[in-house]
Design a protein around this motif. Sequence first.
Motif, PDB file in Angstrom:
ATOM      1  N   ILE A 244      24.511 -60.515 -25.974  1.00 51.13           N
ATOM      2  CA  ILE A 244      25.311 -59.575 -27.072  1.00 51.13           C
ATOM      3  C   ILE A 244      25.904 -60.566 -28.045  1.00 51.13           C
ATOM      4  N   LYS A 245      25.947 -60.524 -29.296  1.00 52.82           N
ATOM      5  CA  LYS A 245      26.458 -61.815 -30.133  1.00 52.82           C
ATOM      6  C   LYS A 245      27.832 -61.515 -30.145  1.00 52.82           C
ATOM      7  N   GLU A 246      28.352 -60.282 -30.589  1.00 51.60           N
ATOM      8  CA  GLU A 246      29.758 -60.186 -30.768  1.00 51.60           C
ATOM      9  C   GLU A 246      30.090 -58.860 -29.886  1.00 51.60           C
ATOM     10  N   ILE A 247      31.204 -58.812 -29.507  1.00 54.39           N
ATOM     11  CA  ILE A 247      31.612 -57.759 -28.711  1.00 54.39           C
ATOM     12  C   ILE A 247      33.277 -57.578 -28.885  1.00 54.39           C
ATOM     13  N   SER A 248      33.992 -56.279 -28.926  1.00 57.51           N
ATOM     14  CA  SER A 248      35.369 -56.311 -28.633  1.00 57.51           C
ATOM     15  C   SER A 248      35.813 -56.331 -27.245  1.00 57.51           C
ATOM     16  N   TYR A 249      37.288 -56.652 -27.385  1.00 58.04           N
ATOM     17  CA  TYR A 249      37.739 -56.968 -26.000  1.00 58.04           C
ATOM     18  C   TYR A 249      37.560 -55.740 -25.198  1.00 58.04           C
ATOM     19  N   GLU A 250      37.893 -54.527 -25.777  1.00 58.67           N
ATOM     20  CA  GLU A 250      37.663 -53.304 -24.988  1.00 58.67           C
ATOM     21  C   GLU A 250      36.288 -52.742 -24.565  1.00 58.67           C
ATOM     22  N   GLU A 251      35.247 -53.381 -25.105  1.00 62.11           N
ATOM     23  CA  GLU A 251      33.888 -53.111 -24.692  1.00 62.11           C
ATOM     24  C   GLU A 251      33.517 -54.091 -23.771  1.00 62.11           C
ATOM     25  N   ALA A 252      34.107 -55.408 -23.793  1.00 63.06           N
ATOM     26  CA  ALA A 252      33.735 -56.358 -22.684  1.00 63.06           C
ATOM     27  C   ALA A 252      34.515 -56.042 -21.518  1.00 63.06           C
ATOM     28  N   MET A 253      35.773 -55.107 -21.577  1.00 66.28           N
ATOM     29  CA  MET A 253      36.476 -54.759 -20.429  1.00 66.28           C
ATOM     30  C   MET A 253      35.529 -53.701 -19.635  1.00 66.28           C
ATOM     31  N   GLU A 254      35.262 -52.735 -20.689  1.00 67.12           N
ATOM     32  CA  GLU A 254      34.435 -51.753 -19.930  1.00 67.12           C
ATOM     33  C   GLU A 254      33.145 -52.363 -19.186  1.00 67.12           C
ATOM     34  N   LEU A 255      32.443 -53.205 -19.547  1.00 64.57           N
ATOM     35  CA  LEU A 255      31.259 -53.720 -19.255  1.00 64.57           C
ATOM     36  C   LEU A 255      31.428 -54.446 -18.027  1.00 64.57           C
ATOM     37  N   SER A 256      32.736 -55.239 -18.045  1.00 63.73           N
ATOM     38  CA  SER A 256      32.809 -56.090 -16.751  1.00 63.73           C
ATOM     39  C   SER A 256      33.174 -55.363 -15.675  1.00 63.73           C
ATOM     40  N   HIS A 257      34.038 -53.941 -15.895  1.00 66.01           N
ATOM     41  CA  HIS A 257      34.373 -53.229 -14.903  1.00 66.01           C
ATOM     42  C   HIS A 257      33.299 -52.551 -14.356  1.00 66.01           C
ATOM     43  N   PHE A 258      32.268 -52.294 -15.128  1.00 64.61           N
ATOM     44  CA  PHE A 258      31.074 -51.525 -14.440  1.00 64.61           C
ATOM     45  C   PHE A 258      29.881 -52.342 -14.193  1.00 64.61           C
ATOM     46  N   GLY A 259      30.171 -53.637 -13.733  1.00 62.85           N
ATOM     47  CA  GLY A 259      29.158 -54.689 -13.031  1.00 62.85           C
ATOM     48  C   GLY A 259      28.813 -55.619 -13.583  1.00 62.85           C
ATOM     49  N   GLY A 307      26.380 -52.189 -24.985  1.00 65.32           N
ATOM     50  CA  GLY A 307      25.737 -52.582 -23.603  1.00 65.32           C
ATOM     51  C   GLY A 307      25.870 -51.304 -22.440  1.00 65.32           C
ATOM     52  N   ILE A 308      24.882 -51.758 -21.544  1.00 67.14           N
ATOM     53  CA  ILE A 308      24.828 -50.789 -20.342  1.00 67.14           C
ATOM     54  C   ILE A 308      25.029 -51.629 -19.161  1.00 67.14           C
ATOM     55  N   SER A 309      25.783 -51.006 -18.242  1.00 67.72           N
ATOM     56  CA  SER A 309      26.121 -51.658 -17.004  1.00 67.72           C
ATOM     57  C   SER A 309      26.281 -50.440 -15.772  1.00 67.72           C
ATOM     58  N   GLY A 310      26.600 -50.856 -14.843  1.00 68.15           N
ATOM     59  CA  GLY A 310      26.626 -49.799 -13.733  1.00 68.15           C
ATOM     60  C   GLY A 310      27.061 -50.549 -12.285  1.00 68.15           C
ATOM     61  N   ILE A 311      27.562 -49.896 -11.352  1.00 71.51           N
ATOM     62  CA  ILE A 311      28.083 -50.142 -10.142  1.00 71.51           C
ATOM     63  C   ILE A 311      27.014 -49.388  -8.913  1.00 71.51           C
ATOM     64  N   GLN A 312      26.521 -50.056  -7.899  1.00 72.92           N
ATOM     65  CA  GLN A 312      25.770 -49.632  -6.906  1.00 72.92           C
ATOM     66  C   GLN A 312      26.599 -49.314  -5.717  1.00 72.92           C
ATOM     67  N   ASN A 313      26.070 -48.537  -4.874  1.00 76.37           N
ATOM     68  CA  ASN A 313      26.759 -48.252  -3.474  1.00 76.37           C
ATOM     69  C   ASN A 313      28.105 -47.552  -3.757  1.00 76.37           C
ATOM     70  N   MET A 314      27.844 -46.583  -4.151  1.00 76.83           N
ATOM     71  CA  MET A 314      29.131 -45.838  -4.389  1.00 76.83           C
ATOM     72  C   MET A 314      29.078 -44.333  -3.833  1.00 76.83           C
ATOM     73  N   ALA A 315      30.233 -43.939  -3.578  1.00 80.10           N
ATOM     74  CA  ALA A 315      30.350 -42.584  -3.130  1.00 80.10           C
ATOM     75  C   ALA A 315      31.123 -41.615  -3.802  1.00 80.10           C
ATOM     76  N   LEU A 316      30.905 -40.312  -3.779  1.00 82.91           N
ATOM     77  CA  LEU A 316      31.687 -39.185  -4.528  1.00 82.91           C
ATOM     78  C   LEU A 316      32.550 -38.530  -3.351  1.00 82.91           C
ATOM     79  N   LEU A 317      33.781 -38.460  -3.747  1.00 80.46           N
ATOM     80  CA  LEU A 317      34.490 -37.716  -2.797  1.00 80.46           C
ATOM     81  C   LEU A 317      35.199 -36.520  -3.679  1.00 80.46           C
ATOM     82  N   THR A 318      35.146 -35.311  -3.098  1.00 78.51           N
ATOM     83  CA  THR A 318      35.128 -33.910  -3.856  1.00 78.51           C
ATOM     84  C   THR A 318      36.236 -33.245  -2.967  1.00 78.51           C
ATOM     85  N   LEU A 319      37.481 -32.815  -3.563  1.00 72.36           N
ATOM     86  CA  LEU A 319      38.576 -32.039  -3.166  1.00 72.36           C
ATOM     87  C   LEU A 319      38.522 -30.933  -3.924  1.00 72.36           C
TER      88      LEU A 319
END
Length: 815
Positions: A244-259, A307-319
């Motif tokens: 990615i040539k250019e990206i905003s701070y917010e986009e970079a934070m989202e992508l880095s948070h998601f893997g 961009g597209i990112s992701g996190i593996q090995n996750m579980a959902l908890l439903t109350l």
Amino acid sequence: MQVLKFGGSSVAHSDAIKRICSLLEKKPKGRYAIVVSALGNITDQLIQCGEFASERKNIYKSILEKIEIRHLNIIRELFPITYQSHLISWIKKNINDLESLCDGIFQVEELSKRSLDKIMSFGELSSSFLIAEKLKQSGLDAICKDSRDLIITDSQFGCAQVDFITSNHHIIQFFREKTSEYIVLPGFIGSTLEKETTTLGRGGSDYTAAILASAISASLLEIWTDVSGMMTANPKIVNQAFPIKEISYEEAMELSHFGAKVIYPPTIHPAMKKHIPIQIKNTFSPIDPGTLIYINKNTNISQPVTGISGIQNMALLTLEGSGMVGIPGYSKRLFEALSREKINVIFITQSSSEHSITTGIHETDIIKAKTVIDSEFSQEIHQRHLDPLRIEKDLCIIAVVGDNMKNLHGTSGKMFSALGRNSVNVRAIAQGSTEKNISAVIRKTDFKKALNTLHESFFESPPKQINLFICGVGKVGSKLMEQIDQQQNYLLKVLKLQVRVIGLANSKKMYFNDHGINLNDWKENISQKGIRMNIYSFMEKVWKFNLRNSLFVDNTASEEMAMTYDKFLKNGIGVITCNKIACSSDYDHYKKLKTLSRHFKAPFLFETNVGASLPVISTLNDLINSGDKINKIEAVLSGSLNFIFNHFLGKKSFLEVVQEAQLKGYTEPDPRIDLSGLDVMRKILILARECGSPLELSDIHQKSFLPETCSSSSSIEDFYQKLHRYKDYFFKIRSEAEKDKKRLRFIARYENGGASVGLESVKQIHPFFQLEGKDNMVLYNTYRYAEQPLIIKGAGAGAEVTASGVFSDIIKATK
């Protein structure tokens, strides 16, 4: 002033360190703060030392020895002998201190987070010391500064929180006093006010660089790593990913948070606060532009996703439970309970009815989370105001990120439509009010397919990748492989399709290649590298590959194969077949396959079931879909029978003509199927069903021209013997037709909801009279074509034309 950070891969060995020094020498004259990570993999080895020592395993000593040897070798490779003595002494002294610390852990059999932080600090302290010395030895004005003197944290060992007020004061004061051009600092580490060593969490070297850059208001923060910037997706999973040539701070934070691992998420906050641009560069390819993260990103309104990112090995908890509706405080209690156990919440969604709250966490935290939530809500669960906590495992989360998503309609629709077409089931959805991120929870097994599917949808201009799994490589299958091979350039350049054959099978063996089977030597591969063929094993392999845009192609006449179509369709895999058995089986099964195709959005195409490559079924569907009404269908649907009766002339016996037809590949492998009329019965049945008639094969009236003893033959050899025995019978049939100047045609009819097949003599004025060779002809008499029927005519048998019909269906399925 600029801050540069070099990661572990950038300082992995002596050549890498030389590369860094060369890069710094070429920088414009100015002042630079250089933050470095430990040598590649050293931190992992140091953690092992502490763990083995706490388990009273002496192997930690040999690991320490390897760490020492590696550092000493780098010294010998980087520096002249006259320069090595004090460097070797420094390394040995620190290794001795490290060994003493591990010896103490060995004695008490306990590894505290405080001790582990102290052990891990050796990596960055050593690399920064050696790099600073190399810069000095190269004639540059360089010094090394211990980051623990500058970055002050709390005592939360393992992932300490920075005291920014105190740290900024120390950093500003130090850089005012020191005028050296190159100041090398160890990343990842800090210290408490009591001078206890702390670490900032894995990836903390990036964070160190950002803290320094923010404190001194640097003009630029450069993160040097082993990739050419942040990528549109993980390149290890998505081959087509690009920087990615250019990206905003917010986009970079989202992508880095998601893997996205290129940058440590907390790094961005300090830089963003001061509007300091962050440039991600490749140490091994410094001329690449990399990725620029800054506030005024140039926006491309037509490209909503960055961009597209992701996190593996996750579980959902439903109350959930009726006791939550309208009662405040449940969310607060839930998140406070998780926070007490330091469980990171990745994902949150809540039903509008307030009946349930769903959160996503890492699978490693499941036991802790269940324990603390059951305890927190034990009374409500006991009183049945709440249901017991529901836990779903083996999940992952994918996130589509982009500032422009809020400006363009249909982004979420495009995302979920693409996933749906490839049978990726979405378990939960979340979208922030800023509309910068759309997150979806899916099965872990669909992670790779989902990322590739979304990347193809949002970033890739054609070609579109199509993955084929082909059963049956006999006459039709072999011709199909030839045609795909011959047309690959055309498909790529004109239709923008990259067709890959991933799996092949004959009756004995099956062969797979996840990168695509070479179409020039597939016969050798299936023969030499293939494994024993079993249809259920074949299907398991297809499920395991789990590739996007997958199609199953059946070129066999196998009933067992035909009965597997429902399983492929349920998995979202399209079915292309010239095998007539499935569509002419019982009506309920036929309808089930059509329903599954619609429900799972998986194409089910069988044009070659009737008329080989002739557009018989597609034309019929077009007529019906456009509102026309079918009054009558008359057809010669057997190319083999038409060939036989066109060549049953002169002195040739009926047996000789049948054998010639089989030799040319015009008949089924068992010619009894053609001559009995069963093949034609199946074809007219399929056309009747496409017209909406719920006919069964037993409903079709058949007038057989074969003597009964021929029809009941026990084998092909026995059948041929009986044909020879009845040669006079067949000559008589021919003679009677020739006497009336007629020709023999095996005709199928559908009219008034009923169907029939049989051998007839047609007059010269009938369209069927002029049929030559192996041609088929279909007459559609409809409401619109009442005076003159719509006629479809052409070759209706042969491996070449049948394969071309299958190929055509494959191309249709891609659309």
